[in-house]
Structure formats: structure tokens, C-alpha cells
Design an enzyme around this catalytic site. Sequence first.
Site, mmCIF file in Angstrom:
data_model
loop_
_atom_site.group_PDB
_atom_site.id
_atom_site.type_symbol
_atom_site.label_atom_id
_atom_site.label_comp_id
_atom_site.label_asym_id
_atom_site.label_seq_id
_atom_site.Cartn_x
_atom_site.Cartn_y
_atom_site.Cartn_z
ATOM 1 N N ARG A 18 -1.442 -32.455 -45.786
ATOM 2 C CA ARG A 18 -1.521 -33.722 -46.059
ATOM 3 C C ARG A 18 -0.267 -34.431 -46.097
ATOM 4 N NH1 ARG A 18 -1.730 -34.741 -52.341
ATOM 5 N NH2 ARG A 18 -0.825 -32.804 -53.137
ATOM 6 N N GLY A 53 -5.621 -27.280 -31.735
ATOM 7 C CA GLY A 53 -4.895 -26.416 -31.141
ATOM 8 C C GLY A 53 -4.045 -25.723 -32.056
ATOM 9 N N TYR A 147 15.130 -32.625 -59.884
ATOM 10 C CA TYR A 147 14.834 -33.048 -58.396
ATOM 11 C C TYR A 147 16.180 -33.256 -57.552
ATOM 12 C CZ TYR A 147 12.428 -34.944 -54.513
ATOM 13 O OH TYR A 147 11.843 -35.268 -53.318
#
Length: 229
Positions: A18, A53, A147
Site C-alpha cells: 500500500r 503480472g 526515527y
Amino acid sequence: MTVTSTPAPTALITGASRGLGAAIARELAATHELLLGARTADALAPILAELPGATGWPVALTDYPAVATAAESIGRLDVLVHNAGIADLGTVVESSVEQWRSTLEVNLIAVAELTRILLPALRAANGHVVLINSGAGLRANAGWASYAASKFGLRAFADALRLEEPTLRVTSIFPGRIDTDMQRAIVADERRDYRPEEFLTPETVAGAVRTAVDTPRDGHPTEIVLRPR
């Protein structure tokens, strides 16, 4: 006269179920054989239905024996896009040892290990490694220490890999904040209204990946920085 067709190049995209990863998959689908990574096969079902595919590559990237097994069948790899990552934010005083470890594990150590495992396949293709970094890989803001540390480390990894593997191209992409589900969670934690127009679209960042991959071989796009307008 016998005409032999050249097989399409192969690209492996992590975190492809996603958001940005799916956008990159759509961008490369017309020109590449795709291996799409995610933690589970179920997570990949929607994007595989959209791109019939493509081939699923479900594996938890921090399960290193499983990653090694999953990579055994990849003999040649033209493009490796490191997109998977987490953003578990907090101030230094709020951040536990576990949070630091999990952030560095997913955003840096797993990237290094997957690259190491796939180096023979990348070398066979004179391949291209694309690392989705962040503006936090160029500067650290309050509340983003772990982070940012993982992304600064990712930049250092890319710089070292580029020097150690001269037959490969290595591109770090530093996008600003992107309109994704992850971004919605971050903005919710910031306790402010979510305004999609403030952020880059996944398609814009996927286009930057395409630009890097399509750069002729005499050019080496080492860093691409994108900011929302």
C-alpha cells in the site's frame, strides 16, 4: 533469422502492499518484472490483484533466516527498492530501549541485511539500489530522534555501499512528508487536522524513483531531495 527477446528487468520493492510502495509498483509495472514484498501474503492480495503480472514476496524483513530462504531463487536483480519502514515517534525522554531497537532494526539493519543477501544477484545485473529515506535523514527535529537516527544511518549505509560496489548504482531519495496512512497516524499524534494538500502524493515520489531508474547508465543519480510545495 531468429529474433531473441531481451527479458524485462526485475525489480524487488519492499513494503509494496500500500501507500508509497504500491505507487512505486504501479510506476514500474509496465517495464519490470515485479517482486512485491510485504510481511504477509494477505497484505499483498489487493496490489497483486491490481497488477496480475507481479509476484508476491511475503516475508518479515527482520526474520533474517526467512529472508535468506526467500532470496535463494533470485539469481539476478536489476532494481532493489527499499521502501519498508516504520515511524514510531517520541521525545528522547519518552523513547524506550525497545522503541530505539525496533526502529533501527526495521529501518536500517533489515535494509543492510537484505542488501547483503542480494548482492550476488545485484552484481549479476549491474543493478540499482534505491533507498527511500526521508527529510529526517538530512535533519533531526524534536520528537523524531530515533526515527532520524535510523534515517541518518540509512544515508551512511547508502554512501558506503556506493563506494564499495562500483558496478552498482545507489540512490538515496529524501522525500518530505507524504500523503499516506502512516502520515495520517503521525498527524493524529500531533493533534492537528489532516490536510492532504500539505504533503507530497505517493505518485510524485514514485515518479522520482522512476526518474532514478531510467537515468542512462552513464549517469549515477546519488541523491534526490523532494519537498512539498
